[in-house]
Structure formats: structure tokens, C-alpha cells
Design an enzyme around this catalytic site. Structure first.
Site, PDB file in Angstrom:
ATOM      1  N   SER A  28       1.212  -0.887   0.308  1.00  0.00           N
ATOM      2  CA  SER A  28      -0.060   0.262   0.080  1.00  0.00           C
ATOM      3  C   SER A  28       0.952   1.634   0.324  1.00  0.00           C
ATOM      4  CB  SER A  28      -1.216   0.092   1.445  1.00  0.00           C
ATOM      5  OG  SER A  28      -0.387   0.212   2.277  1.00  0.00           O
ATOM      6  N   THR A  31       3.696   5.021  -3.724  1.00  0.00           N
ATOM      7  CA  THR A  31       4.463   3.748  -4.490  1.00  0.00           C
ATOM      8  C   THR A  31       2.965   2.600  -5.291  1.00  0.00           C
ATOM      9  OG1 THR A  31       5.723   4.493  -3.556  1.00  0.00           O
ATOM     10  CG2 THR A  31       6.585   3.791  -4.946  1.00  0.00           C
ATOM     11  N   ASP A  81       5.914  -3.797  -2.830  1.00  0.00           N
ATOM     12  CA  ASP A  81       5.633  -2.761  -2.416  1.00  0.00           C
ATOM     13  C   ASP A  81       6.602  -1.536  -1.720  1.00  0.00           C
ATOM     14  OD1 ASP A  81       3.819  -1.926   0.099  1.00  0.00           O
ATOM     15  OD2 ASP A  81       4.129  -2.774   1.819  1.00  0.00           O
ATOM     16  N   GLY A  82       5.906  -0.721  -1.048  1.00  0.00           N
ATOM     17  CA  GLY A  82       6.931   0.453  -1.139  1.00  0.00           C
ATOM     18  C   GLY A  82       7.754   0.403   0.309  1.00  0.00           C
ATOM     19  N   ALA A  83       7.798   1.711   0.905  1.00  0.00           N
ATOM     20  CA  ALA A  83       8.763   1.849   1.794  1.00  0.00           C
ATOM     21  C   ALA A  83       9.100   2.505   2.457  1.00  0.00           C
ATOM     22  CB  ALA A  83      10.683   0.856   2.445  1.00  0.00           C
ATOM     23  N   LYS A  94       8.301   0.784   7.462  1.00  0.00           N
ATOM     24  CA  LYS A  94       7.437   1.076   6.712  1.00  0.00           C
ATOM     25  C   LYS A  94       6.255   0.780   7.679  1.00  0.00           C
ATOM     26  CE  LYS A  94       5.867  -1.987   3.966  1.00  0.00           C
ATOM     27  NZ  LYS A  94       5.427  -1.362   2.932  1.00  0.00           N
ATOM     28  N   GLY A  97       1.856   4.804   6.234  1.00  0.00           N
ATOM     29  CA  GLY A  97       0.513   4.725   5.683  1.00  0.00           C
ATOM     30  C   GLY A  97      -0.299   3.640   6.639  1.00  0.00           C
ATOM     31  N   GLU A 103       0.655  -6.136   5.856  1.00  0.00           N
ATOM     32  CA  GLU A 103       2.044  -5.356   4.968  1.00  0.00           C
ATOM     33  C   GLU A 103       2.623  -7.229   5.372  1.00  0.00           C
ATOM     34  OE1 GLU A 103       1.843  -1.421   3.300  1.00  0.00           O
ATOM     35  OE2 GLU A 103       3.168  -1.643   5.030  1.00  0.00           O
ATOM     36  N   LYS A 121      14.480   7.384  -0.533  1.00  0.00           N
ATOM     37  CA  LYS A 121      14.452   6.768   0.996  1.00  0.00           C
ATOM     38  C   LYS A 121      14.867   5.240   1.151  1.00  0.00           C
ATOM     39  CE  LYS A 121       9.524   7.170   0.657  1.00  0.00           C
ATOM     40  NZ  LYS A 121       8.798   6.318   0.619  1.00  0.00           N
TER      41      LYS A 121
END
Ligand SMILES: O=C(CO)[C@H](O)[C@H](O)COP(=O)(O)O
Length: 220
Positions: A28, A31, A81-83, A94, A97, A103, A121
Site C-alpha cells: 500500500s 508508490t 510494496d514500497g518503504a 514501513k 500509511g 503488509e 528512501k
């Protein structure tokens, strides 16, 4: 190049790593939103996705992509996934959000974890970003006091409830130089659901959008 353009570039490279017909994990954040949109616009047709947040599930469904419950799968081909921060060992912070627990579950189900980020990041040491800790509401004050004893400065994320009905404490000033140890220690506090350190299950591959293209890393 803007951070947004860097995220977009990393998201598009990640789409190319997804195989049609597979069931994948989707994280989520902004990104990941770009990844979902790029996946929908591509020729890749996944069978279904397990989503790490209600927001991602809604976005996937909006594109006509099937979303399945995590309990219906035994393994996911890949997790994208993003970070908020990622180091050279591909350990991460993480949960910016607030979706850290789901996650972590989806990451645990996945054979490969591909992390997609803009270059802001990447860090040499984790810890500038406040560490999110998801806590059962009844344990808020107890956990906050324990975090202070560990050297942290917890702050309640005001007006925020996780998809699991819990609260988030964002913790500054914790020493995160031993992320594996810290992740386990925080998870052992009664009332902590999980914390945003992803050291026990780091990413397998990192795609970083930069002004000169997307750089790919594996753990150092
Ligand atoms: O962990 C996350 C959400 O819980 C996100 O992956 C993280 O916050 C990065 O978000 P963005 O892609 O918007 O920069």
C-alpha cells in the site's frame, strides 16, 4: 526528476517482473498505487491479488483485478510494496500509511519481496523516519511507557485507526542499529500487534527510481 516520476519508473519495472496467471501480493501507499495502475495498463493479467490494505483492495477492484483473502492462498509468487526507509541489507521501516501489520502478513506469504521506492528512501542507517508501532487500544499507555524505557519518544497518530481497529504509536529516537533484535523486542511487548521494522523478513530485491533510471539491488 520528481519523486513521483521516480516512483512511477520503479513501479513500471516491477510490473515487468510480474507473471501473468500468478497470484501476487500488493502492498500500500502512493508508490504501490502507481504500480497497481501500471499493472492494469499492461498486458500482464494476474489471476488475483492479496492486498495489504482496504485502499489497495479497492484500487485493484476498480481496475477489474480480483482480490482474494489471504486465508485462501498458501503462497504468493511475489509481493510488491514500497518503504519509508530501506538500507543496504534491504531491511526497512514501513507503516507510514499505517498498513504495517497486513503488509508483514502478505510479505510472509510471498516467495519474493520486491520493494519499489524513489531515491529519497535509501538510507545508510534506519531511524530518521519515526517507527510505526501498531498497538491494541487498551495497551496504548503501557506500551508507550515501555517504549520510553527503551529510549524512544512515542507519539500517538491522532485520529487514525488501522484496518485492524488498532492505534499507531510513531516512535522517534529509538536506536535501530540492530534492527533484527529491535524488531523482535518490540513485538514481544504485550499489546503490540507488530512494528514497522522489516528486518526478519527483508526485501529480496530493491528497485530505486533515480534521475538516471531505475537501479536494482539485492541484499548486501
Ligand atoms: O509502508 C507503507 C504503508 O504502510 C508504504 O509502503 C510506505 O509508507 C511508503 O509509502 P509511499 O509509497 O507512499 O512513499
Amino acid at each position: 526528476m520528481s519523486a513521483e516520476a521516480q516512483k512511477q519508473a520503479a513501479a513500471e519495472v516491477a510490473v515487468a517482473k510480474v507473471e501473468s496467471g500468478t497470484v501476487i501480493g500488493v502492498g500500500s501507499g502512493s508508490t504501490v498505487n502507481l504500480f497497481i495502475d501500471a499493472l492494469a495498463a499492461s498486458d500482464t493479467r494476474i489471476e488475483a491479488a492479496v492486498a495489504a490494505s482496504e485502499a489497495s483492495a479497492e484500487r485493484l477492484r476498480g481496475h477489474g483485478i480480483d482480490v482474494v483473502d489471504a486465508n485462501r492462498v498458501t503462497e504468493l509468487a511475489v509481493y510488491i510494496d514500497g518503504a519509508d526507509e530501506i538500507n543496504r541489507h534491504l531491511q526497512m521501516i514501513k507503516g507510514g500509511g499505517g498498513a504495517l501489520t497486513r503488509e508483514k502478513i502478505v510479505a510472509a506469504l510471498s516467495k519474493r519481496f520486491i520493494c519499489i521506492v524513489d531515491e529519497s528512501k535509501r538510507v545508510t542507517a534506519l531511524g530518521d523516519f519515526p517507527l510505526p508501532v501498531e498497538v491494541i487500544p487498551m495497551a496504548r499507555s503501557y506500551v508507550a511507557r515501555e517504549l520510553v524505557k527503551l529510549g524512544g519518544r512515542p507519539e500517538l497518530r491522532e485520529g487514525f485507526t488501522t484496518d485492524n481497529g488498532n492505534i499507531i504509536l510513531d516512535v522517534r529516537s529509538l536506536d535501530l542499529s540492530k534492527p533484527l533484535h529491535r524488531e523482535q523486542e518490540l513485538n514481544n511487548l504485550a499489546g503490540v500487534v507488530t512494528n514497522g521494522l522489516f528486518a526478519l523478513r527483508p526485501a529480496d530485491e530493491l528497485l530505486v527510481g533515480t534521475d538516471t533510471g531505475v537501479q536494482r539491488f539485492t541484499a548486501a
